[in-house]
Design a protein around this motif. Sequence first.
Motif, PDB file in Angstrom:
ATOM      1  N   ALA A   6       6.664   1.181 -13.699  1.00 16.40           N
ATOM      2  CA  ALA A   6       7.569   0.822 -14.788  1.00 16.40           C
ATOM      3  C   ALA A   6       8.983   0.652 -14.223  1.00 16.40           C
ATOM      4  CB  ALA A   6       7.542   1.902 -15.862  1.00 16.40           C
ATOM      5  N   PRO A   7       9.838  -0.119 -14.901  1.00 16.11           N
ATOM      6  CA  PRO A   7      11.194  -0.360 -14.392  1.00 16.11           C
ATOM      7  C   PRO A   7      11.984   0.911 -14.092  1.00 16.11           C
ATOM      8  CG  PRO A   7      10.748  -1.785 -16.277  1.00 16.11           C
ATOM      9  CD  PRO A   7       9.580  -0.846 -16.142  1.00 16.11           C
ATOM     10  N   SER A   8      11.947   1.893 -14.975  1.00 14.23           N
ATOM     11  CA  SER A   8      12.732   3.110 -14.754  1.00 14.23           C
ATOM     12  C   SER A   8      12.209   3.899 -13.557  1.00 14.23           C
ATOM     13  CB  SER A   8      12.743   3.985 -16.013  1.00 14.23           C
ATOM     14  OG  SER A   8      11.423   4.306 -16.389  1.00 14.23           O
ATOM     15  N   ASP A   9      10.917   3.894 -13.331  1.00 13.09           N
ATOM     16  CA  ASP A   9      10.318   4.586 -12.181  1.00 13.09           C
ATOM     17  C   ASP A   9      10.746   3.912 -10.875  1.00 13.09           C
ATOM     18  OD1 ASP A   9       8.592   6.312 -10.681  1.00 13.09           O
ATOM     19  OD2 ASP A   9       7.043   4.770 -10.741  1.00 13.09           O
ATOM     20  N   HIS A  19      11.942   2.818   1.800  1.00 10.41           N
ATOM     21  CA  HIS A  19      12.704   3.376   2.923  1.00 10.41           C
ATOM     22  C   HIS A  19      13.096   2.271   3.904  1.00 10.41           C
ATOM     23  CE1 HIS A  19      13.927   6.000   6.196  1.00 10.41           C
ATOM     24  NE2 HIS A  19      13.158   5.264   6.975  1.00 10.41           N
ATOM     25  N   GLU A  20      12.161   1.397   4.228  1.00  9.54           N
ATOM     26  CA  GLU A  20      12.423   0.312   5.173  1.00  9.54           C
ATOM     27  C   GLU A  20      13.446  -0.685   4.623  1.00  9.54           C
ATOM     28  OE1 GLU A  20      10.881  -0.545   8.642  1.00  9.54           O
ATOM     29  OE2 GLU A  20      11.584   1.474   8.166  1.00  9.54           O
ATOM     30  N   ILE A  21      13.370  -0.969   3.336  1.00  9.18           N
ATOM     31  CA  ILE A  21      14.352  -1.865   2.717  1.00  9.18           C
ATOM     32  C   ILE A  21      15.747  -1.269   2.858  1.00  9.18           C
ATOM     33  CG2 ILE A  21      15.174  -2.751   0.493  1.00  9.18           C
ATOM     34  CD1 ILE A  21      12.109  -2.945  -0.250  1.00  9.18           C
ATOM     35  N   SER A  22      15.863   0.016   2.564  1.00 11.15           N
ATOM     36  CA  SER A  22      17.159   0.681   2.682  1.00 11.15           C
ATOM     37  C   SER A  22      17.647   0.654   4.134  1.00 11.15           C
ATOM     38  CB  SER A  22      17.057   2.118   2.168  1.00 11.15           C
ATOM     39  OG  SER A  22      18.312   2.749   2.214  1.00 11.15           O
ATOM     40  N   ASP A  51      17.055   4.697  -6.198  1.00 11.98           N
ATOM     41  CA  ASP A  51      18.156   5.655  -6.189  1.00 11.98           C
ATOM     42  C   ASP A  51      17.916   6.742  -5.145  1.00 11.98           C
ATOM     43  OD1 ASP A  51      20.595   6.788  -7.126  1.00 11.98           O
ATOM     44  OD2 ASP A  51      19.509   8.086  -8.491  1.00 11.98           O
ATOM     45  N   ASP A  52      16.700   7.253  -5.087  1.00 15.06           N
ATOM     46  CA  ASP A  52      16.346   8.296  -4.117  1.00 15.06           C
ATOM     47  C   ASP A  52      16.494   7.821  -2.673  1.00 15.06           C
ATOM     48  OD1 ASP A  52      15.768  10.021  -6.203  1.00 15.06           O
ATOM     49  OD2 ASP A  52      13.589   9.757  -6.051  1.00 15.06           O
ATOM     50  N   ALA A  53      16.423   6.500  -2.454  1.00 13.58           N
ATOM     51  CA  ALA A  53      16.506   5.937  -1.102  1.00 13.58           C
ATOM     52  C   ALA A  53      17.914   5.481  -0.737  1.00 13.58           C
ATOM     53  CB  ALA A  53      15.527   4.770  -0.975  1.00 13.58           C
ATOM     54  N   GLY A  54      18.908   5.845  -1.548  1.00 12.19           N
ATOM     55  CA  GLY A  54      20.282   5.482  -1.220  1.00 12.19           C
ATOM     56  C   GLY A  54      20.716   4.123  -1.723  1.00 12.19           C
ATOM     57  N   LEU A  55      20.004   3.632  -2.725  1.00 15.75           N
ATOM     58  CA  LEU A  55      20.315   2.327  -3.311  1.00 15.75           C
ATOM     59  C   LEU A  55      20.744   2.539  -4.756  1.00 15.75           C
ATOM     60  CD1 LEU A  55      17.133   0.651  -1.892  1.00 15.75           C
ATOM     61  CD2 LEU A  55      19.452   0.209  -1.077  1.00 15.75           C
ATOM     62  N   PRO A  88       0.788  -1.226   0.000  1.00 13.17           N
ATOM     63  CA  PRO A  88       0.000   0.000   0.000  1.00 13.17           C
ATOM     64  C   PRO A  88       0.825   1.284   0.000  1.00 13.17           C
ATOM     65  CG  PRO A  88      -0.218  -1.148   2.098  1.00 13.17           C
ATOM     66  CD  PRO A  88       0.566  -2.037   1.192  1.00 13.17           C
ATOM     67  N   ASP A  89       2.064   1.253   0.518  1.00 12.46           N
ATOM     68  CA  ASP A  89       2.886   2.459   0.580  1.00 12.46           C
ATOM     69  C   ASP A  89       4.275   2.141   0.031  1.00 12.46           C
ATOM     70  OD1 ASP A  89       4.420   4.697   1.222  1.00 12.46           O
ATOM     71  OD2 ASP A  89       3.456   4.982   3.171  1.00 12.46           O
ATOM     72  N   HIS A  90       4.459   2.356  -1.269  1.00 11.75           N
ATOM     73  CA  HIS A  90       5.732   2.036  -1.921  1.00 11.75           C
ATOM     74  C   HIS A  90       6.895   2.798  -1.300  1.00 11.75           C
ATOM     75  CE1 HIS A  90       3.687   0.699  -5.948  1.00 11.75           C
ATOM     76  NE2 HIS A  90       3.377  -0.078  -4.924  1.00 11.75           N
ATOM     77  N   GLY A  91       6.701   4.084  -1.032  1.00 16.50           N
ATOM     78  CA  GLY A  91       7.775   4.893  -0.467  1.00 16.50           C
ATOM     79  C   GLY A  91       8.237   4.377   0.884  1.00 16.50           C
TER      80      GLY A  91
END
Length: 193
Positions: free
Chosen positions: A160-163, A118-121, A169-173, A111-114
Amino acid sequence: MHGLGDVRFFDRLAPLYDLAMPPADGEALAAGLAHATRPIDRLLDVGGGSGRAAAALAGPEIFVVDASREMLSRARRERGLSAVAGDAGRLPIRDASVDAVTIVDAFHHLPDHGAAIHEISRVLAPGGAVVIREFDPTHPLGRGLVAAEHAIGMSSRFRAPSDLAAALDDAGLDPRIVDRGVGYTVAGVKRKI
């Protein structure tokens, strides 16, 4: 757990899930995990349900986190996996404590991709890799899957893959698109501090 997404659907589907779904693509997962710059001893399978993705992997100690208690019951009972009920947006895992994370055919149900990214990072150790196997909503067959899931009442949100790579990338990965098609694989490596 907040925002359970499609968990009720998966609780009902649990007894038939492994019969209805093809095996996870172990080669695509291995190709994504190969980007890690640290040994992979502990792997967290987020949204891992019955352990279908874990069954395609060999080597690391695998823990499954999923919001569906029925799916987790199958992971424990049928595959002997360590499994814990949890929300991808608030993982019950210590900071920098896993070497790899997989999300296979499940990211669109979160439900919350962001919050999940963040949690994965947060839980990945530096040099560790996340591998997300998803469906491309811009692919002709992907558009059909989107329509089918919405027709049966799922609240799926496909990217999509690029998104997805940009969000990692934005999350430090450090992101990489491993393969493309109706099913695609994106990997991200946790940047060293």
